[in-house]
Design a protein around this motif. Structure first.
Motif, PDB file in Angstrom:
ATOM      1  N   ASN A   1     -17.432 -34.177 -18.653  1.00 24.38           N
ATOM      2  CA  ASN A   1     -18.210 -34.271 -17.373  1.00 24.38           C
ATOM      3  C   ASN A   1     -17.196 -33.863 -16.421  1.00 24.38           C
ATOM      4  O   ASN A   1     -16.159 -34.492 -15.798  1.00 24.38           O
TER       5      ASN A   1
ATOM      6  N   HIS B   1     -25.449 -41.104 -13.673  1.00 18.58           N
ATOM      7  CA  HIS B   1     -24.089 -41.207 -13.263  1.00 18.58           C
ATOM      8  C   HIS B   1     -23.845 -42.331 -12.326  1.00 18.58           C
ATOM      9  O   HIS B   1     -24.406 -42.191 -11.192  1.00 18.58           O
TER      10      HIS B   1
ATOM     11  N   GLU C   1     -21.752 -42.496 -10.104  1.00 20.56           N
ATOM     12  CA  GLU C   1     -21.296 -41.654  -8.748  1.00 20.56           C
ATOM     13  C   GLU C   1     -22.600 -41.246  -8.180  1.00 20.56           C
ATOM     14  O   GLU C   1     -22.806 -41.223  -7.023  1.00 20.56           O
TER      15      GLU C   1
ATOM     16  N   GLU D   1     -20.335 -46.868 -19.185  1.00 18.44           N
ATOM     17  CA  GLU D   1     -19.056 -46.328 -18.493  1.00 18.44           C
ATOM     18  C   GLU D   1     -18.950 -47.636 -17.425  1.00 18.44           C
ATOM     19  O   GLU D   1     -19.519 -47.649 -16.311  1.00 18.44           O
TER      20      GLU D   1
ATOM     21  N   ALA E   1     -13.519 -48.625 -14.610  1.00 25.20           N
ATOM     22  CA  ALA E   1     -12.509 -47.860 -15.734  1.00 25.20           C
ATOM     23  C   ALA E   1     -12.924 -46.500 -15.202  1.00 25.20           C
ATOM     24  O   ALA E   1     -11.934 -45.414 -15.842  1.00 25.20           O
ATOM     25  N   ILE E   2     -13.533 -45.924 -14.391  1.00 26.73           N
ATOM     26  CA  ILE E   2     -14.001 -44.499 -14.230  1.00 26.73           C
ATOM     27  C   ILE E   2     -12.874 -43.922 -13.026  1.00 26.73           C
ATOM     28  O   ILE E   2     -12.847 -44.494 -11.972  1.00 26.73           O
ATOM     29  N   GLY E   3     -12.052 -43.018 -13.519  1.00 28.33           N
ATOM     30  CA  GLY E   3     -11.122 -42.540 -12.658  1.00 28.33           C
ATOM     31  C   GLY E   3      -9.780 -43.255 -12.317  1.00 28.33           C
ATOM     32  O   GLY E   3      -9.305 -42.818 -11.538  1.00 28.33           O
TER      33      GLY E   3
ATOM     34  N   GLY F   1     -14.824 -43.440 -19.290  1.00 26.44           N
ATOM     35  CA  GLY F   1     -13.916 -44.413 -18.098  1.00 26.44           C
ATOM     36  C   GLY F   1     -12.800 -44.347 -18.766  1.00 26.44           C
ATOM     37  O   GLY F   1     -11.994 -45.205 -19.597  1.00 26.44           O
ATOM     38  N   SER F   2     -11.955 -43.138 -18.177  1.00 22.69           N
ATOM     39  CA  SER F   2     -10.523 -43.010 -18.540  1.00 22.69           C
ATOM     40  C   SER F   2     -10.182 -42.802 -19.901  1.00 22.69           C
ATOM     41  O   SER F   2      -9.165 -43.302 -20.397  1.00 22.69           O
ATOM     42  N   MET F   3     -11.156 -42.359 -20.692  1.00 21.72           N
ATOM     43  CA  MET F   3     -10.821 -41.986 -22.198  1.00 21.72           C
ATOM     44  C   MET F   3      -9.678 -40.679 -22.341  1.00 21.72           C
ATOM     45  O   MET F   3     -10.065 -39.605 -21.302  1.00 21.72           O
TER      46      MET F   3
ATOM     47  N   LEU G   1     -17.605 -39.863 -23.071  1.00 22.43           N
ATOM     48  CA  LEU G   1     -18.221 -39.145 -21.678  1.00 22.43           C
ATOM     49  C   LEU G   1     -16.745 -38.895 -20.965  1.00 22.43           C
ATOM     50  O   LEU G   1     -16.385 -40.118 -20.376  1.00 22.43           O
TER      51      LEU G   1
ATOM     52  N   GLY H   1     -14.253 -37.564 -18.064  1.00 25.14           N
ATOM     53  CA  GLY H   1     -14.055 -36.801 -16.815  1.00 25.14           C
ATOM     54  C   GLY H   1     -12.814 -36.226 -16.560  1.00 25.14           C
ATOM     55  O   GLY H   1     -12.501 -35.011 -17.099  1.00 25.14           O
ATOM     56  N   GLY H   2     -11.733 -36.905 -16.020  1.00 27.62           N
ATOM     57  CA  GLY H   2     -10.472 -36.304 -15.885  1.00 27.62           C
ATOM     58  C   GLY H   2      -9.786 -35.429 -17.118  1.00 27.62           C
ATOM     59  O   GLY H   2      -9.518 -34.260 -16.986  1.00 27.62           O
TER      60      GLY H   2
HETATM   61  P1  PGA Z   1     -12.802 -40.598 -16.165  1.00 24.79           P
HETATM   62  O1  PGA Z   1     -14.506 -40.165 -15.813  1.00 24.79           O
HETATM   63  O2  PGA Z   1     -12.800 -39.961 -17.720  1.00 24.79           O
HETATM   64  O3  PGA Z   1     -12.343 -39.474 -15.232  1.00 24.79           O
HETATM   65  O4  PGA Z   1     -12.847 -41.767 -15.939  1.00 24.79           O
HETATM   66  C1  PGA Z   1     -15.615 -40.456 -16.853  1.00 24.79           C
HETATM   67  C2  PGA Z   1     -16.832 -40.206 -16.027  1.00 24.79           C
HETATM   68  O5  PGA Z   1     -17.184 -40.666 -14.985  1.00 24.79           O
HETATM   69  O6  PGA Z   1     -17.708 -39.671 -16.895  1.00 24.79           O
END
Ligand code: PGA
Length: 256
Positions: free
Chosen positions: A9, A97, A99, A169, A173-175, A214-216, A234, A236-237
């Motif tokens: 993502n 999502h 966000e 998610e 834990a996200i970002g 979430g920060s995988m 899923l 992100g970073g």
């Molecule tokens: P993250 O984002 O891996 O940067 O925590 C995951 C997501 O929001 O889908």
């Protein structure tokens, strides 16, 4: 065993030129996506066309969008339809999502409308569920996520549900660099799997992929993906760098 789905993502990163560069680098890192799993990138709308050209040449990599509207057309400034996404080669779309829920007013109800629109158009929705830290601390996370799953799948037939992907998610834990422990992830995935069996049946529940998000990162992917009910990520970073995304794909391949 379910096939892993490793989904990037990209959020609001990478215009068309940066998309071409990142996918070129990813292609160098992983010349062929392993047969044993599915891998997906979800760039911003304006980069989908550029990604589509690359993805077609990059055997096995799928393309997804980060949102869609549930109507077929109309006066909805700033929105795109399922048809438009299909036209540029999207086979998946992220829906609801956190966000989008937090900053753009998405609700369980709009998530449901979008999930239904996506499946009716043959696009696989990846719908997101998850609790805030406050909700977890208050012990509300299980019921909240259960309800998010129930509402999102309202009026979705079992035959369509198999194409649906759930992404658990946890918001905290996200970002943030803070990840759910493998045990916390497994506990929630197991609960979601049970809820899917209640809504449908065991076979359908078994067929639906449940991703963790979430920060995988490469350093925790093995432990998370090693859980019996974690069917992918899923990401992100870590999907914004070819090397780390490729590392997670390789870890998933080893576990496949
Ligand atoms: P993250 O984002 O891996 O940067 O925590 C995951 C997501 O929001 O889908």
């Amino acid at each position: 065993m379910r096939r892993f789905l490793i989904a990037g993502n990209w959020k609001m990163h990478n215009g068309p030129a940066a998309t071409r560069s990142l996918l070129t680098e990813l292609n160098e890192e992983v010349p062929d996506i392993p047969d044993s799993l599915d891998a997906l990138v979800c760039p911003p709308f304006v980069s989908l066309e550029a990604a589509s050209e690359k993805v077609r040449k990059h055997f096995g990599l799928f393309l997804g969008a980060q949102n869609l509207h549930f109507e077929d057309e109309g006066a909805y400034t700033g929105e795109v339809t399922a048809d438009m996404l299909k036209e540029v080669g999207c086979e998946y779309v992220i829906v609801g999502h956190s966000e989008r829920r937090e900053y753009f007013g998405e609700t369980d109800k709009t998530v449901n409308l979008k999930v239904k629109k996506a499946v009716s158009e043959g696009i696989k929705p990846i719908f997101c569920v998850g609790e805030s830290l406050k909700q977890r601390k208050a012990g509300e996370h299980v019921n909240l996520v259960k309800k998010q799953v129930q509402v999102a799948l309202n009026e979705v037939e079992a035959s369509d549900a198999e194409d649906v992907v759930v992404a658990y998610e946890p918001l905290w834990a996200i970002g943030t660099g803070e990840t759910a422990t493998p045990e916390q992830a497994q506990e929630m995935h197991d609960m979601i799997r049970g809820e899917l069996a209640e809504l449908y049946d065991e076979d359908t529940s078994d067929a639906i992929r449940i991703l963790y998000g979430g920060s995988m990162k490469p350093h925790n992917a093995e432990d998370l993906l090693g859980q019996p009910d974690v069917d992918g990520g899923l990401i992100g970073g870590a999907s914004l760098k070819a090397e780390s995304f490729a590392d997670i794909i390789r870890i998933a391949e080893e576990l496949s």
